[in-house]
Design a protein around this motif. Structure first.
Motif, PDB file in Angstrom:
ATOM      1  N   MET A   1       0.857  -1.165   0.000  1.00 45.21           N
ATOM      2  CA  MET A   1       0.000   0.000   0.000  1.00 45.21           C
ATOM      3  C   MET A   1       0.905   1.231   0.000  1.00 45.21           C
ATOM      4  SD  MET A   1      -2.687   1.060   3.073  1.00 45.21           S
ATOM      5  CE  MET A   1      -2.931  -0.637   3.439  1.00 45.21           C
ATOM      6  N   ASP A   2       0.652   2.142  -0.922  1.00 45.14           N
ATOM      7  CA  ASP A   2       1.512   3.325  -0.977  1.00 45.14           C
ATOM      8  C   ASP A   2       1.082   4.357   0.070  1.00 45.14           C
ATOM      9  OD1 ASP A   2      -0.540   4.934  -2.031  1.00 45.14           O
ATOM     10  OD2 ASP A   2       0.140   4.686  -4.090  1.00 45.14           O
ATOM     11  N   LYS A   3       1.920   5.345   0.261  1.00 47.77           N
ATOM     12  CA  LYS A   3       1.739   6.315   1.333  1.00 47.77           C
ATOM     13  C   LYS A   3       0.434   7.105   1.187  1.00 47.77           C
ATOM     14  CE  LYS A   3       4.700   9.516   3.827  1.00 47.77           C
ATOM     15  NZ  LYS A   3       6.024  10.152   3.844  1.00 47.77           N
ATOM     16  N   SER A   4       0.111   7.534  -0.017  1.00 41.99           N
ATOM     17  CA  SER A   4      -1.115   8.316  -0.206  1.00 41.99           C
ATOM     18  C   SER A   4      -2.357   7.474   0.083  1.00 41.99           C
ATOM     19  CB  SER A   4      -1.172   8.920  -1.606  1.00 41.99           C
ATOM     20  OG  SER A   4      -1.294   7.917  -2.582  1.00 41.99           O
ATOM     21  N   PHE A   6      -2.461   4.995   2.228  1.00 37.80           N
ATOM     22  CA  PHE A   6      -2.506   4.826   3.677  1.00 37.80           C
ATOM     23  C   PHE A   6      -3.064   6.075   4.361  1.00 37.80           C
ATOM     24  CE2 PHE A   6      -0.511   4.570   7.968  1.00 37.80           C
ATOM     25  CZ  PHE A   6      -1.226   3.464   8.403  1.00 37.80           C
ATOM     26  N   TYR A   7      -2.612   7.254   3.925  1.00 37.59           N
ATOM     27  CA  TYR A   7      -3.164   8.499   4.464  1.00 37.59           C
ATOM     28  C   TYR A   7      -4.674   8.542   4.251  1.00 37.59           C
ATOM     29  CZ  TYR A   7       0.735  11.461   6.001  1.00 37.59           C
ATOM     30  OH  TYR A   7       1.765  12.021   6.710  1.00 37.59           O
ATOM     31  N   ASP A   8      -5.122   8.143   3.075  1.00 43.39           N
ATOM     32  CA  ASP A   8      -6.538   8.144   2.738  1.00 43.39           C
ATOM     33  C   ASP A   8      -7.322   7.219   3.673  1.00 43.39           C
ATOM     34  OD1 ASP A   8      -8.628   9.098   0.990  1.00 43.39           O
ATOM     35  OD2 ASP A   8      -8.662   7.084   0.099  1.00 43.39           O
ATOM     36  N   ILE A   9      -6.800   6.041   3.926  1.00 39.55           N
ATOM     37  CA  ILE A   9      -7.448   5.077   4.822  1.00 39.55           C
ATOM     38  C   ILE A   9      -7.516   5.622   6.244  1.00 39.55           C
ATOM     39  CG2 ILE A   9      -7.113   2.824   5.941  1.00 39.55           C
ATOM     40  CD1 ILE A   9      -6.086   1.878   3.136  1.00 39.55           C
TER      41      ILE A   9
END
Length: 179
Positions: A1-4, A6-9
């Motif tokens: 899972m990329d950083k963006s 993960f931030y979204d989740i």
């Protein structure tokens, strides 16, 4: 899972679980750090996997408790599994994500009986949209995972909840059904 992702989740699914919670920044991290841990000042430090080199700081007015850390662990684990599926259909993905939150909540509070509790919640959701003789249905459910039914005939919750007469078993106030 990329950083963006993960931030979204974290912003769409984890923060709403905790009233007053907010992201307070980011820290460097190593593979020795846990995916979810209590941080300074009662915050939660979280990252998508052991291999990621950053952790997000989740804070709120009151300190997070250990059971809340367990909940965040379960949410991240469920979303990591969904991420591994690489689903492109947004409608399907949204339904899986909503199901993942329910499953994570259940798994964070019980060691066994996840299937039973998950089925009960889904059944109650279906009854929440139904009426019986024009009146909304009130149900009371008690889940007793320590009770055994050795030697007794087993009656499945799933067999019962879909029957119309199920609305008559409990009034949600004075009586309840024990599973």
């Amino acid at each position: 899972m990329d950083k963006s992702d993960f931030y979204d989740i974290v912003e769409k699914f984890i923060i709403p679980l905790f009233t007053g919670a907010y992201l307070s920044g980011e820290l460097d991290s190593s593979s020795r750090d846990l995916e979810v841990a209590l941080g300074k000042g009662g915050s939660i430090l979280l990252k998508p996997s052991k291999l990621d080199d950053y952790r997000l700081i989740l804070k709120r007015g009151q300190a997070f408790k250990s059971f809340e850390v367990n909940l965040v662990k379960e949410v991240i684990r469920e979303f990591a599994e969904i991420s591994n599926l690489e689903i492109n259909d947004k409608i399907y993905l949204k339904n899986l994500q909503n199901m993942a939150i329910k499953k994570a909540l259940i798994e964070s509070v019980t060691e066994s009986g996840t299937d039973t509790i998950f089925s009960i919640i889904n059944g109650l959701e279906s009854w929440a949209m139904r009426t019986y003789e024009g009146t909304p249905v009130s149900l009371g459910i008690f889940v007793n995972l320590s009770l055994t039914t050795d030697g007794e005939p087993k009656l499945s919750f799933n067999e019962m909840i879909n029957k119309d007469f199920f609305a008559l078993f409990s009034d949600g106030r004075n009586t309840f059904l024990e599973f």
